[in-house]
Write a protein that holds these residues in place. Structure first.
Motif, PDB file in Angstrom:
ATOM      1  N   VAL A 101      42.961  37.796  42.628  1.00  0.00           N
ATOM      2  CA  VAL A 101      43.049  36.470  42.056  1.00  0.00           C
ATOM      3  C   VAL A 101      44.581  35.996  42.341  1.00  0.00           C
ATOM      4  O   VAL A 101      45.462  36.688  41.470  1.00  0.00           O
ATOM      5  CB  VAL A 101      42.403  36.116  40.739  1.00  0.00           C
ATOM      6  CG1 VAL A 101      42.838  34.629  40.288  1.00  0.00           C
ATOM      7  CG2 VAL A 101      40.798  36.646  40.766  1.00  0.00           C
ATOM      8  N   ASN A 102      45.063  34.853  42.898  1.00  0.00           N
ATOM      9  CA  ASN A 102      46.198  34.514  42.976  1.00  0.00           C
ATOM     10  C   ASN A 102      47.243  35.667  43.182  1.00  0.00           C
ATOM     11  O   ASN A 102      48.376  35.771  42.750  1.00  0.00           O
ATOM     12  CB  ASN A 102      46.680  33.795  41.650  1.00  0.00           C
ATOM     13  CG  ASN A 102      45.843  32.554  41.447  1.00  0.00           C
ATOM     14  OD1 ASN A 102      45.316  31.739  42.256  1.00  0.00           O
ATOM     15  ND2 ASN A 102      45.746  32.060  40.201  1.00  0.00           N
ATOM     16  N   THR A 106      42.235  42.201  40.196  1.00  0.00           N
ATOM     17  CA  THR A 106      41.355  41.778  38.890  1.00  0.00           C
ATOM     18  C   THR A 106      40.544  43.004  38.710  1.00  0.00           C
ATOM     19  O   THR A 106      39.896  43.124  37.757  1.00  0.00           O
ATOM     20  CB  THR A 106      40.657  40.958  39.072  1.00  0.00           C
ATOM     21  OG1 THR A 106      39.717  41.033  40.259  1.00  0.00           O
ATOM     22  CG2 THR A 106      41.352  39.509  39.304  1.00  0.00           C
ATOM     23  N   ILE A 123      39.751  35.288  35.436  1.00  0.00           N
ATOM     24  CA  ILE A 123      39.926  34.450  36.620  1.00  0.00           C
ATOM     25  C   ILE A 123      41.126  33.527  36.560  1.00  0.00           C
ATOM     26  O   ILE A 123      41.965  33.399  37.153  1.00  0.00           O
ATOM     27  CB  ILE A 123      38.704  33.602  37.292  1.00  0.00           C
ATOM     28  CG1 ILE A 123      37.615  34.614  37.468  1.00  0.00           C
ATOM     29  CG2 ILE A 123      39.034  32.620  38.547  1.00  0.00           C
ATOM     30  CD1 ILE A 123      37.495  35.681  38.499  1.00  0.00           C
ATOM     31  N   PHE A 124      41.008  32.907  35.209  1.00  0.00           N
ATOM     32  CA  PHE A 124      42.165  31.841  34.737  1.00  0.00           C
ATOM     33  C   PHE A 124      42.792  32.405  33.759  1.00  0.00           C
ATOM     34  O   PHE A 124      43.269  31.727  32.785  1.00  0.00           O
ATOM     35  CB  PHE A 124      41.359  30.514  34.536  1.00  0.00           C
ATOM     36  CG  PHE A 124      40.874  29.795  35.661  1.00  0.00           C
ATOM     37  CD1 PHE A 124      41.203  29.232  36.520  1.00  0.00           C
ATOM     38  CD2 PHE A 124      39.374  30.054  35.780  1.00  0.00           C
ATOM     39  CE1 PHE A 124      40.685  28.541  37.657  1.00  0.00           C
ATOM     40  CE2 PHE A 124      38.642  29.382  36.940  1.00  0.00           C
ATOM     41  CZ  PHE A 124      39.420  28.624  37.828  1.00  0.00           C
ATOM     42  N   GLN A 127      49.384  32.812  33.614  1.00  0.00           N
ATOM     43  CA  GLN A 127      50.375  33.347  34.458  1.00  0.00           C
ATOM     44  C   GLN A 127      51.549  33.952  33.610  1.00  0.00           C
ATOM     45  O   GLN A 127      51.842  33.622  32.649  1.00  0.00           O
ATOM     46  CB  GLN A 127      50.760  32.600  35.344  1.00  0.00           C
ATOM     47  CG  GLN A 127      49.914  31.974  36.460  1.00  0.00           C
ATOM     48  CD  GLN A 127      49.171  33.112  37.091  1.00  0.00           C
ATOM     49  OE1 GLN A 127      49.681  33.680  38.058  1.00  0.00           O
ATOM     50  NE2 GLN A 127      47.716  33.231  37.386  1.00  0.00           N
ATOM     51  N   ALA A 141      42.425  28.726  41.190  1.00  0.00           N
ATOM     52  CA  ALA A 141      42.617  30.375  41.413  1.00  0.00           C
ATOM     53  C   ALA A 141      42.358  30.309  42.821  1.00  0.00           C
ATOM     54  O   ALA A 141      41.027  30.048  43.213  1.00  0.00           O
ATOM     55  CB  ALA A 141      41.665  31.135  40.400  1.00  0.00           C
ATOM     56  N   VAL A 143      40.854  33.081  45.280  1.00  0.00           N
ATOM     57  CA  VAL A 143      40.389  34.290  45.009  1.00  0.00           C
ATOM     58  C   VAL A 143      39.782  34.898  46.307  1.00  0.00           C
ATOM     59  O   VAL A 143      39.532  34.280  47.252  1.00  0.00           O
ATOM     60  CB  VAL A 143      38.630  34.194  44.204  1.00  0.00           C
ATOM     61  CG1 VAL A 143      37.869  35.430  44.309  1.00  0.00           C
ATOM     62  CG2 VAL A 143      39.027  33.593  42.885  1.00  0.00           C
TER      63      VAL A 143
END
Length: 166
Positions: A101-102, A106, A123-124, A127, A141, A143
């Motif tokens: 993710v980004n 994960t 996911i969110f 940062q 995001a 993915v």
């Protein structure tokens, strides 16, 4: 009359043969579809073929970076607190896969499952903060599902763009 009937029959036979040849040419030009990955949130699903796939052979790091930097991927909206469900074809699961993710992994290790669930916060996640600033959670995001070879090298990449519902 017989010659007109004979010419008509010959034309139909030639047209049928021509259509068959064109059909075979069209089929030979088609590529085999890649395995699918699917992201489901609530009742919304998005499935995608690979953004990068080299007939199941290892992708170079340059190719992987190039594919990841492309702004492609199916869009899915996620509401606060919803689960994000990821499904992959058995072919992908057999090799093993990870989710990024980004640009950040994960998962602690590759999965051999065809189905995994991730929390909204995975996911969110906020940062990393800048010096003197507070960490902010992203509104979108990027993915990527990455299929791995037996030696943990990438061999396929599927992309999705998730966005927080306003």
């Amino acid at each position: 009359m017989t010659s007109a009937l004979s010419r008509s029959k010959t034309r139909r036979t030639a047209m049928a043969a021509g259509a068959a040849v064109l059909g075979l040419v069209a089929l030979s030009a088609c590529e085999k579809p890649t395995p699918l990955a699917t992201v489901t949130v609530g009742s919304n699903s998005a499935s995608a073929e690979a953004a990068c796939y080299n007939d199941g052979k290892r992708l170079s790091q340059e190719k992987l970076k190039s594919c990841f930097s492309e702004n492609s991927g199916k869009k899915v909206t996620v509401h606060d607190g919803e689960k994000v469900r990821v499904g992959v074809d058995p072919e992908i699961a057999e090799s093993g896969w990870v989710m990024v993710v980004n640009g950040q992994p994960t998962m602690a290790e590759a999965s051999k499952d065809t189905y995994r669930t991730f929390d909204f916060d995975q996911i969110f996640a906020p940062q990393q903060s800048t010096p003197g600033g507070a960490a902010a959670a992203p509104k979108t995001a990027k993915v990527a599902i990455i299929e791995l070879t037996g030696g943990d090298k990438p061999k396929g990449l599927w992309q999705f763009n998730l966005s927080k519902a306003s």
